[in-house]
Structure formats: C-alpha cells, structure tokens
Design a protein around this motif. Sequence first.
Motif, PDB file in Angstrom:
ATOM      1  N   LEU A 179      28.031 -14.657  15.339  1.00 18.38           N
ATOM      2  CA  LEU A 179      27.844 -13.238  15.053  1.00 18.38           C
ATOM      3  C   LEU A 179      29.115 -12.524  14.608  1.00 18.38           C
ATOM      4  O   LEU A 179      29.060 -11.650  13.740  1.00 18.38           O
ATOM      5  N   ILE A 180      30.261 -12.854  15.215  1.00 16.88           N
ATOM      6  CA  ILE A 180      31.496 -12.168  14.828  1.00 16.88           C
ATOM      7  C   ILE A 180      31.857 -12.453  13.361  1.00 16.88           C
ATOM      8  O   ILE A 180      32.163 -11.506  12.604  1.00 16.88           O
ATOM      9  N   PRO A 181      31.826 -13.713  12.886  1.00 18.47           N
ATOM     10  CA  PRO A 181      32.073 -13.943  11.452  1.00 18.47           C
ATOM     11  C   PRO A 181      31.054 -13.248  10.549  1.00 18.47           C
ATOM     12  O   PRO A 181      31.413 -12.751   9.478  1.00 18.47           O
ATOM     13  N   ILE A 182      29.788 -13.214  10.972  1.00 19.53           N
ATOM     14  CA  ILE A 182      28.775 -12.519  10.176  1.00 19.53           C
ATOM     15  C   ILE A 182      29.139 -11.043  10.040  1.00 19.53           C
ATOM     16  O   ILE A 182      29.012 -10.451   8.960  1.00 19.53           O
ATOM     17  N   TRP A 183      29.602 -10.459  11.138  1.00 16.43           N
ATOM     18  CA  TRP A 183      29.989  -9.049  11.093  1.00 16.43           C
ATOM     19  C   TRP A 183      31.227  -8.838  10.226  1.00 16.43           C
ATOM     20  O   TRP A 183      31.277  -7.917   9.406  1.00 16.43           O
ATOM     21  N   LEU A 184      32.236  -9.692  10.395  1.00 15.32           N
ATOM     22  CA  LEU A 184      33.469  -9.557   9.620  1.00 15.32           C
ATOM     23  C   LEU A 184      33.210  -9.676   8.117  1.00 15.32           C
ATOM     24  O   LEU A 184      33.865  -9.019   7.306  1.00 15.32           O
ATOM     25  N   LEU A 185      32.230 -10.522   7.749  1.00 13.92           N
ATOM     26  CA  LEU A 185      31.945 -10.768   6.336  1.00 13.92           C
ATOM     27  C   LEU A 185      30.807  -9.894   5.818  1.00 13.92           C
ATOM     28  O   LEU A 185      30.209 -10.201   4.781  1.00 13.92           O
ATOM     29  N   SER A 186      30.505  -8.813   6.519  1.00 13.34           N
ATOM     30  CA  SER A 186      29.423  -7.921   6.083  1.00 13.34           C
ATOM     31  C   SER A 186      29.926  -6.702   5.323  1.00 13.34           C
ATOM     32  O   SER A 186      29.126  -5.892   4.872  1.00 13.34           O
ATOM     33  N   GLY A 187      31.243  -6.580   5.191  1.00 17.53           N
ATOM     34  CA  GLY A 187      31.800  -5.381   4.597  1.00 17.53           C
ATOM     35  C   GLY A 187      32.110  -4.326   5.640  1.00 17.53           C
ATOM     36  O   GLY A 187      32.471  -3.200   5.299  1.00 17.53           O
ATOM     37  N   ALA A 188      31.978  -4.681   6.907  1.00 19.75           N
ATOM     38  CA  ALA A 188      32.266  -3.733   7.984  1.00 19.75           C
ATOM     39  C   ALA A 188      33.765  -3.550   8.174  1.00 19.75           C
ATOM     40  O   ALA A 188      34.235  -2.436   8.426  1.00 19.75           O
ATOM     41  N   PHE A 189      34.515  -4.627   8.052  1.00 19.27           N
ATOM     42  CA  PHE A 189      35.951  -4.607   8.335  1.00 19.27           C
ATOM     43  C   PHE A 189      36.782  -4.431   7.061  1.00 19.27           C
ATOM     44  O   PHE A 189      37.805  -3.775   7.068  1.00 19.27           O
ATOM     45  N   PHE A 190      36.324  -5.034   5.973  1.00 24.00           N
ATOM     46  CA  PHE A 190      36.990  -4.881   4.681  1.00 24.00           C
ATOM     47  C   PHE A 190      35.929  -5.004   3.586  1.00 24.00           C
ATOM     48  O   PHE A 190      34.925  -5.687   3.760  1.00 24.00           O
ATOM     49  N   LEU A 199      35.580 -15.494  -0.406  1.00 23.92           N
ATOM     50  CA  LEU A 199      35.081 -14.516   0.567  1.00 23.92           C
ATOM     51  C   LEU A 199      34.003 -13.633  -0.043  1.00 23.92           C
ATOM     52  O   LEU A 199      33.031 -13.274   0.625  1.00 23.92           O
ATOM     53  N   ARG A 200      34.168 -13.273  -1.322  1.00 24.41           N
ATOM     54  CA  ARG A 200      33.148 -12.449  -1.979  1.00 24.41           C
ATOM     55  C   ARG A 200      31.823 -13.183  -2.051  1.00 24.41           C
ATOM     56  O   ARG A 200      30.759 -12.595  -1.865  1.00 24.41           O
ATOM     57  N   TRP A 201      31.877 -14.488  -2.311  1.00 24.52           N
ATOM     58  CA  TRP A 201      30.642 -15.274  -2.349  1.00 24.52           C
ATOM     59  C   TRP A 201      29.988 -15.313  -0.969  1.00 24.52           C
ATOM     60  O   TRP A 201      28.761 -15.168  -0.843  1.00 24.52           O
ATOM     61  N   LEU A 202      30.802 -15.537   0.051  1.00 27.58           N
ATOM     62  CA  LEU A 202      30.257 -15.559   1.412  1.00 27.58           C
ATOM     63  C   LEU A 202      29.652 -14.205   1.787  1.00 27.58           C
ATOM     64  O   LEU A 202      28.600 -14.140   2.430  1.00 27.58           O
ATOM     65  N   MET A 203      30.303 -13.130   1.393  1.00 25.00           N
ATOM     66  CA  MET A 203      29.792 -11.802   1.691  1.00 25.00           C
ATOM     67  C   MET A 203      28.495 -11.515   0.933  1.00 25.00           C
ATOM     68  O   MET A 203      27.587 -10.844   1.447  1.00 25.00           O
ATOM     69  N   THR A 204      28.389 -12.049  -0.283  1.00 25.14           N
ATOM     70  CA  THR A 204      27.156 -11.872  -1.057  1.00 25.14           C
ATOM     71  C   THR A 204      25.995 -12.634  -0.416  1.00 25.14           C
ATOM     72  O   THR A 204      24.857 -12.154  -0.415  1.00 25.14           O
ATOM     73  N   PRO A 207      23.366 -12.025   4.897  1.00 23.91           N
ATOM     74  CA  PRO A 207      22.292 -11.015   4.927  1.00 23.91           C
ATOM     75  C   PRO A 207      22.704  -9.716   5.601  1.00 23.91           C
ATOM     76  O   PRO A 207      22.185  -8.653   5.266  1.00 23.91           O
ATOM     77  N   LEU A 208      23.669  -9.784   6.532  1.00 25.99           N
ATOM     78  CA  LEU A 208      24.105  -8.565   7.201  1.00 25.99           C
ATOM     79  C   LEU A 208      24.873  -7.641   6.251  1.00 25.99           C
ATOM     80  O   LEU A 208      24.971  -6.440   6.491  1.00 25.99           O
ATOM     81  N   THR A 209      25.395  -8.198   5.148  1.00 23.53           N
ATOM     82  CA  THR A 209      26.070  -7.376   4.153  1.00 23.53           C
ATOM     83  C   THR A 209      25.144  -6.280   3.639  1.00 23.53           C
ATOM     84  O   THR A 209      25.560  -5.135   3.420  1.00 23.53           O
ATOM     85  N   TYR A 210      23.866  -6.626   3.486  1.00 17.46           N
ATOM     86  CA  TYR A 210      22.913  -5.679   2.912  1.00 17.46           C
ATOM     87  C   TYR A 210      22.447  -4.668   3.963  1.00 17.46           C
ATOM     88  O   TYR A 210      22.163  -3.516   3.627  1.00 17.46           O
ATOM     89  N   GLY A 211      22.405  -5.071   5.219  1.00 21.65           N
ATOM     90  CA  GLY A 211      22.151  -4.106   6.275  1.00 21.65           C
ATOM     91  C   GLY A 211      23.295  -3.119   6.393  1.00 21.65           C
ATOM     92  O   GLY A 211      23.080  -1.914   6.588  1.00 21.65           O
ATOM     93  N   MET A 212      24.523  -3.627   6.252  1.00 23.06           N
ATOM     94  CA  MET A 212      25.707  -2.783   6.296  1.00 23.06           C
ATOM     95  C   MET A 212      25.706  -1.812   5.114  1.00 23.06           C
ATOM     96  O   MET A 212      26.028  -0.624   5.259  1.00 23.06           O
ATOM     97  N   ALA A 213      25.333  -2.306   3.925  1.00 25.52           N
ATOM     98  CA  ALA A 213      25.287  -1.457   2.735  1.00 25.52           C
ATOM     99  C   ALA A 213      24.220  -0.371   2.875  1.00 25.52           C
ATOM    100  O   ALA A 213      24.451   0.794   2.516  1.00 25.52           O
ATOM    101  N   ALA A 214      23.058  -0.745   3.403  1.00 20.13           N
ATOM    102  CA  ALA A 214      21.981   0.237   3.589  1.00 20.13           C
ATOM    103  C   ALA A 214      22.401   1.308   4.590  1.00 20.13           C
ATOM    104  O   ALA A 214      22.120   2.502   4.401  1.00 20.13           O
ATOM    105  N   LEU A 215      23.109   0.899   5.651  1.00 24.70           N
ATOM    106  CA  LEU A 215      23.556   1.877   6.642  1.00 24.70           C
ATOM    107  C   LEU A 215      24.571   2.839   6.045  1.00 24.70           C
ATOM    108  O   LEU A 215      24.503   4.053   6.281  1.00 24.70           O
ATOM    109  N   ARG A 216      25.512   2.312   5.258  1.00 22.57           N
ATOM    110  CA  ARG A 216      26.503   3.182   4.618  1.00 22.57           C
ATOM    111  C   ARG A 216      25.828   4.167   3.664  1.00 22.57           C
ATOM    112  O   ARG A 216      26.161   5.361   3.640  1.00 22.57           O
TER     113      ARG A 216
END
Length: 261
Positions: A179-190, A199-204, A207-216
Amino acid sequence: MPSLFLPAFALWRREVLRFVRQRSRVTGALAQPLVFWLLLGGGLNASFRPAGAPPGTNYVAYFYPGTIVLVLLFTAIFSTISTVEDRKEGFLQGVLVAPVPRWGIVLGQALGGTTLAVVQGVLFMLLAPFLGIPLSVGSLLATTAVMVIVSLALTSLGLIIAWRMESTQGFHAIMNLILIPIWLLSGAFFPATGAPAPLRWLMTLNPLTYGMAALRRCLYLSNPAAAGPLPALAPALVISVAFCVLCFLTAVRTADRSTLA
C-alpha cells in the motif's frame, strides 16, 4: 432480500464500534498522516515546488490531497487488521460456519472500514479553507463521493491480504510493502510531471493514481486550473470504480476460498 443484508449490517456496526472504542487506532489513523503532512510538507515547502503545478501552489497545498488519501489508507490498514485478530480469537470461524453468504461478511467488513475512513477523511478535509482551497457544497459532496470509492477499494484490498494472513506481524509487513508504494506512486507525494520515465509508467499503471486525480479535481471543483495537469475527471472516476469493484469481488473470492483453520 433485506434479511440477506442483516449480517452485513451487524458486522458493519461491530467494526465501527470496535474501532471507535480503541482510541489508539483512531489516533494512529488520523494523527499519523497529519504528522506526515506537517513535517514533510513544512520541511519540503521551501525547497520543492511541484513540477507542472499552477503558479502560487506551494508544496504544503500540493501534499494536502495526498494526505487525505493517506488518512484513507491508514484507516484501511487499521480496520482490516481486525480480520486477522478475529481469526486468532475464533470469532471469524464462528461467522464462517453460520448460514451467512461470504459476500455478506466481506460487505460488512468493507463498509465498516469505508465508513471510518470517510468520516476521518471529511474531518481532515475541513482544513482546506486554511490553505486557501475554497470548499463549496458541490466540491464537498463530490470529494466525499470519491473518498467513498477510494476507501472501499483500499479496504477491500486490505481484506484480500487479511483473509490470507495468520499473524498481525505478517499483515503489517505485506500491507506496508504493497500500500505505501501504491500511495507514493499515485501522485500524492510528487507529480508525474518531471518524474523519470520508469516512474511515470508505474504511475500511469497505478489505479490509485486515478483516484488521487479524481479527488484533486473534485477538491478544486470551483477552480479546475488549480488542480494542475491531471487525468480528466470522467475517465479517472471510471477507472477508480472499476478498481473498487475488482478489489471487492477479489476479496469475496478470497473469503470463499478461506478455510476454518
């Protein structure tokens, strides 16, 4: 039909009451992300400006939505660990031999964790006006809805792991590893903008990247430009809902395969 949901309601109520009565879990789930936000946000604020962020956006404000997701994540960890404890204490075995569908058990557990996460996330969201983020009724409701989706996904993911674990130590190790790597690679930290290509590929793919984007995007509903370069809201919601449904169905399947040992 309503009687089928009674076991889920009973387990939901038990999860909420037990979590609230254990003050250490409440404190840990809410205070730990708050400390991270204050220390990391305050420490990096002077020397780090998020790449691609609109002018005037400091790191404390950028890190704030990520901290909300961190609150949801920590609550998912602290709430689903009860499944491992219930197995050790024999309560889970008693539930499994009862004439209750496994999906009802998982639904009660997942909704309990989701309720706790969303309540704490909403409380943390009340700090937004102090950061210059205006909260309208629309943004508050939209952000809360996204938190429900993300919380249910993270809690279901925690249940997938918890139903397989025999010890709380093993559960914590696996949860932190995943969970911690998923969070770090969601756009939450950078942000993905400016990150190395791998890293951009991993973030793409995360799936949590899109939850983070929707929340923002929902948090900045009244000023979309302040959200920065993010995936569009509609596809982000679709991917988040699909991830949530997949995690829940996988948790149900994991519970179906669980033994009484």
